[in-house]
Design an enzyme around this catalytic site. Structure first.
Site, PDB file in Angstrom:
ATOM      1  N   GLY A   1     116.433   9.403  84.292  1.00 40.79           N
ATOM      2  CA  GLY A   1     115.396   8.540  83.764  1.00 40.79           C
ATOM      3  C   GLY A   1     114.192   9.316  83.269  1.00 40.79           C
TER       4      GLY A   1
ATOM      5  N   SER B   1     123.307   8.402  85.514  1.00 37.71           N
ATOM      6  CA  SER B   1     124.042   7.155  85.716  1.00 37.71           C
ATOM      7  C   SER B   1     125.125   7.039  84.645  1.00 37.71           C
ATOM      8  CB  SER B   1     123.079   5.978  85.601  1.00 37.71           C
ATOM      9  OG  SER B   1     122.711   5.780  84.251  1.00 37.71           O
TER      10      SER B   1
ATOM     11  N   ARG C   1     125.114   5.229  82.252  1.00 36.90           N
ATOM     12  CA  ARG C   1     124.462   5.080  80.950  1.00 36.90           C
ATOM     13  C   ARG C   1     124.116   6.429  80.315  1.00 36.90           C
ATOM     14  NH1 ARG C   1     121.424   1.509  83.989  1.00 36.90           N
ATOM     15  NH2 ARG C   1     119.573   2.805  83.790  1.00 36.90           N
TER      16      ARG C   1
ATOM     17  N   THR D   1     111.701  13.015  95.794  1.00 33.73           N
ATOM     18  CA  THR D   1     110.507  12.219  95.519  1.00 33.73           C
ATOM     19  C   THR D   1     110.913  10.832  95.033  1.00 33.73           C
ATOM     20  OG1 THR D   1     110.400  13.176  93.288  1.00 33.73           O
ATOM     21  CG2 THR D   1     109.016  14.188  94.982  1.00 33.73           C
TER      22      THR D   1
ATOM     23  N   ARG E   1     113.633   7.926  96.680  1.00 31.11           N
ATOM     24  CA  ARG E   1     113.669   6.947  97.753  1.00 31.11           C
ATOM     25  C   ARG E   1     114.368   7.543  98.963  1.00 31.11           C
ATOM     26  NH1 ARG E   1     110.198   4.876  95.420  1.00 31.11           N
ATOM     27  NH2 ARG E   1     109.977   2.714  94.682  1.00 31.11           N
TER      28      ARG E   1
ATOM     29  N   GLU F   1     107.417   4.615 106.999  1.00 28.71           N
ATOM     30  CA  GLU F   1     106.193   5.145 106.404  1.00 28.71           C
ATOM     31  C   GLU F   1     104.980   4.338 106.858  1.00 28.71           C
ATOM     32  OE1 GLU F   1     108.227   6.887 102.294  1.00 28.71           O
ATOM     33  OE2 GLU F   1     106.835   5.197 102.165  1.00 28.71           O
TER      34      GLU F   1
ATOM     35  N   HIS G   1     104.464  10.177 100.594  1.00 28.44           N
ATOM     36  CA  HIS G   1     104.803   9.207  99.542  1.00 28.44           C
ATOM     37  C   HIS G   1     103.644   9.057  98.553  1.00 28.44           C
ATOM     38  CE1 HIS G   1     107.502   5.501  98.609  1.00 28.44           C
ATOM     39  NE2 HIS G   1     107.083   6.104  97.514  1.00 28.44           N
TER      40      HIS G   1
END
Length: 369
Positions: free
Chosen positions: A189, A211, A213, A271, A273, A304, A323
């Site tokens: 992305g 992905s 895509r 960085t 999830r 968190e 985060h």
């Protein structure tokens, strides 16, 4: 166009909050603002002088549901920044026909919506909006910083010097570097692409596993080589950086078996999830010199906030970050701007409410994987 109501669980940071709230008002939405996470006394006063305010814990499911019901008045829209629990139960209460205003629109000024129940939202006619790509530059910057810290040991050496140990501060020199390294990106992305551009400037080679895509045609314009299998990337790269959203498909994508494939001396950066890289597996792999990466740098955790707890907390082979990857002023301002624009488009197309007979399936803001 009738007046709607919007519950702002957490507004934009700083004075951007005032702009955001004024824009929501201009769209015909009457804001009610939770001040729970607004710490600046002056900003709190300025918000309270212009808009209705409340104070509740948006991360507590029951408190969120009760506030959305608001004694039977309800809300047309909800706006947040953090991952609040917009569960099926909360959505059902917020869309009850007994409310004067039922929820039809919920937006998060962030890339992911993994704490939103998308299936329930579709069933109940609630449109979900997110802002993918708004913080790509910010996340990419911290990703680069964490890579460099993992390779060069900046934070560890600084701590050793503060403790008065020159010997500990200069241990394990010389170090690796980005120059000449092969960096593997899990995800294709906007953030991954920006990371690719940055590490290429340092002289690194880039491999990308994306992905479905991420076809050869899409990869043709990328500053990196497309890899067809995650296993190939893990075996072949000096640094692996994770940039995929939390979905059922990515949950546990990298676990003990995948970590064992990584090169001796390699680095893992997450960085994205916490659910993508199994925390317990990563902790064990880092403590075993014969298994998996040599060092990791992690910005996301299973638990968190004020209740933060992680097995990685006392792992000497892991750099920790709270985060904060997307939390730059410019990124958060851009996310706010994009979300308000999304609200405006929705209102232009649908108005501020939908009768029960015309509840439409929700649209999920484009997620870039």
């Amino acid at each position: 166009m009738g007046q709607g109501r919007v519950l702002v669980v957490d507004c934009a940071p700083g004075t951007t909050a005032l702009t955001e709230l004024a824009e929501l008002t201009r769209l015909g939405l009457e804001p009610t603002v939770s001040l729970r996470r607004v710490t600046d006394p002056e900003l709190r006063s300025r918000i309270a002088a212009q808009w209705r305010t409340v104070d509740f814990d948006g991360f507590a499911e029951e408190q969120l549901a009760r506030q959305l019901e608001d004694g039977g008045v309800g809300y047309t829209a909800l706006k947040c920044r953090a991952g609040i629990p917009l569960t099926e139960a909360v959505l059902e209460r917020a869309t009850s026909d007994s409310l004067r205003h039922r929820l039809v629109l919920a937006g998060r000024a962030a890339a992911g919506a993994d704490t939103f129940d998308a299936a329930a939202a579709r069933r109940l006619g609630v449109t979900l909006l997110t802002t993918p790509g708004a913080n790509a530059d910010a996340v990419a910057e911290l990703t680069l910083a964490l890579m460099l810290d993992a390779l060069r040991g900046v934070s560890r050496r600084a701590q050793a010097l503060r403790e008065g140990s020159w010997a500990a501060a200069t241990a394990n020199l010389p170090t690796g570097s980005l120059s000449g390294a092969r960096v593997g990106l899990v995800g294709s992305g906007a953030t991954a692409r920006r990371v690719a551009e940055l590490v290429r400037a340092f002289g690194a080679e880039v491999w990308v596993f994306g992905s479905p895509r991420f076809t050869p045609e899409r990869a043709a314009g990328w500053p990196g080589r497309r890899v067809g299998a995650l296993e190939e990337l893990l075996r072949s790269c000096d640094i692996v950086s994770v940039h995929v959203p939390a979905t059922p498909e990515t949950r546990g994508l990298i676990g003990a078996e995948e970590l064992r494939l990584m090169r001796p001396g390699s680095v893992l950066v997450n960085t994205a999830r916490a659910s993508v890289v199994r925390e317990a597996d990563l902790d064990r792999a880092l403590r075993d010199p014969a298994s998996g990466p040599w060092h990791a740098a992690v910005d996301v955790f299973e638990t968190e906030g004020t209740g933060f707890a992680s097995l990685l907390g006392d792992n000497p082979h892991c750099t920790l970050s709270p985060h904060s990857a997307g939390m730059t002023r410019s990124a958060m301002q851009e996310a706010s701007r994009r979300l308000v624009a999304g609200f405006a488009r929705h209102i232009a197309e649908h108005g501020l409410s939908l009768p029960a007979a015309d509840r439409r399936p929700a649209d999920i803001g484009d997620r870039v994987v």
